[in-house]
Design an enzyme around this catalytic site. Structure first.
Site, PDB file in Angstrom:
ATOM      1  CG  HIS A 112      -6.479   1.723   4.502  1.00  0.00           C
ATOM      2  ND1 HIS A 112      -5.192   1.323   4.769  1.00  0.00           N
ATOM      3  CD2 HIS A 112      -7.165   1.539   5.653  1.00  0.00           C
ATOM      4  CE1 HIS A 112      -5.105   0.916   6.033  1.00  0.00           C
ATOM      5  NE2 HIS A 112      -6.290   1.042   6.588  1.00  0.00           N
ATOM      6  CD  GLU A 119      -2.992   0.552   2.424  1.00  0.00           C
ATOM      7  OE1 GLU A 119      -3.382   1.495   3.135  1.00  0.00           O
ATOM      8  OE2 GLU A 119      -3.338  -0.629   2.617  1.00  0.00           O
TER       9      GLU A 119
END
Length: 328
Positions: A294, A276
């Site tokens: 997210h 990420e």
């Protein structure tokens, strides 16, 4: 702490209400660009701040804590997971670490349920189809998905969020709940327990084989890294779906991509990623996976509550009283 103003550095932009209280109470320095700090900048922060309010985007590697002249005494993390912080190195450097449990539970559980609905009912795929201009109207056999109702949900990790997901799935959709965790869950309030009929299974393999939907809620630790890999994904039935709102590196992303490409499982819904914010390019091309950026705790209410909970830990530290949510 000394009687001189306490310097607090906030590494990412926070809700306005949170920043206003921090600015009122402390000698505060905010990251107005809202861009993640580099390792060199994190080194400078440790030299300049008494307390750092940090987030998962700050990668506190062990070497950062070798910085000479460290001034920081507390890292107050805005979030539950602290796997982005080298805790042993922080401890050796004399830095305490806190987090923000409890306040993220409900919204994160809601996103896990949303990912189940989106992936099983093909909602993301359907919206893309409509926006592309390809939709020709209702057809009885067009884009058929699957219902959650009556299915078996396997919950991996049975902490606050995992149990909240189990309650929603059971109460709202009549799902049968299986769960697997290495330790008994710590339940300090009966209202946070899972549904009464939930069944604990002995192994991950058994849970994966018996579940129609698998939802990951375990912490990111060396033991859980790549918990879902080519071998464990192969235990899941072809009609099953994988949901991840925990941490990205619990899933071997390349292995999941291959499994989805081969239709060895029906689909997946992800809110977190192994590298990420980078996401496997092939994964982004697949229609049988829902990808969210997210968003688990991303409501105004919860992000504000998270900031205030981190600030409560800062206040306790400055007052010399025990941290509310001590990790180190």
């Amino acid at each position: 702490m000394s009687t001189t103003p306490v310097r607090v550095v906030v590494t990412r932009k926070m809700p306005a209400a949170v920043e206003a209280v921090i600015a009122e109470k402390y000698d505060a320095l905010f990251n107005r660009t809202d861009v993640a700090l580099s390792p060199d900048q994190l080194v400078q922060v440790l030299q300049q701040a008494d307390i750092v309010i940090t987030t998962v985007t700050d990668k506190w590697a062990p070497g950062i804590f070798d910085t000479p002249g460290i001034r920081t005494k507390l890292l107050a993390n805005v979030g539950v997971g602290v796997n982005h912080i080298a805790l042993d190195a922080a401890r050796r450097a004399g830095i305490a670490v806190s987090n923000t449990p409890d306040v993220v539970t409900d919204d994160t559980a809601d996103v896990a349920i949303a990912l189940m609905l989106m992936s099983m009912r093909r909602l993301g795929e359907g919206e893309r189809h409509l926006r592309s201009g390809a939709w020709g109207g209702l057809r009885p056999t067009f884009m058929l998905g699957r219902t959650l109702r009556g299915k078996t949900l396997g919950v991996v990790g049975y902490g606050r969020i995992g149990r909240a997901v189990a309650r929603i799935a059971h109460d709202a959709f009549g799902m049968k709940i299986l769960w697997q965790a290495p330790r008994d869950p710590k339940i300090d309030d009966p209202a946070t327990a899972g549904p009464a009929g939930a069944e604990r299974v002995g192994t991950l393999e058994e849970l994966l084989r018996r579940s129609d939907v698998v939802s990951l809620h375990c912490p990111a630790t060396p033991e859980t890294r790549h918990l879902m890999n080519a071998e464990t994904l192969a235990y899941m039935p072809e009609h099953a779906y994988l949901i991840n709102t925990a941490r990205g590196d619990v899933v071997h992303e390349a292995a999941l991509t291959e499994v989805l490409k081969a239709r060895q499982i029906a689909g997946a819904g992800l809110d977190v990623y192994e590298f990420e914010p980078s996401v496997n390019a092939e994964l982004k091309d697949l229609e049988n996976v829902v990808l969210l950026p997210h968003l688990g705790s991303a409501t105004i209410e919860t992000r504000t509550n998270m900031g205030m909970r981190a600030l409560a830990n800062v206040d306790a530290f400055v007052a010399g009283t025990p941290l509310i949510d001590r990790c180190v």
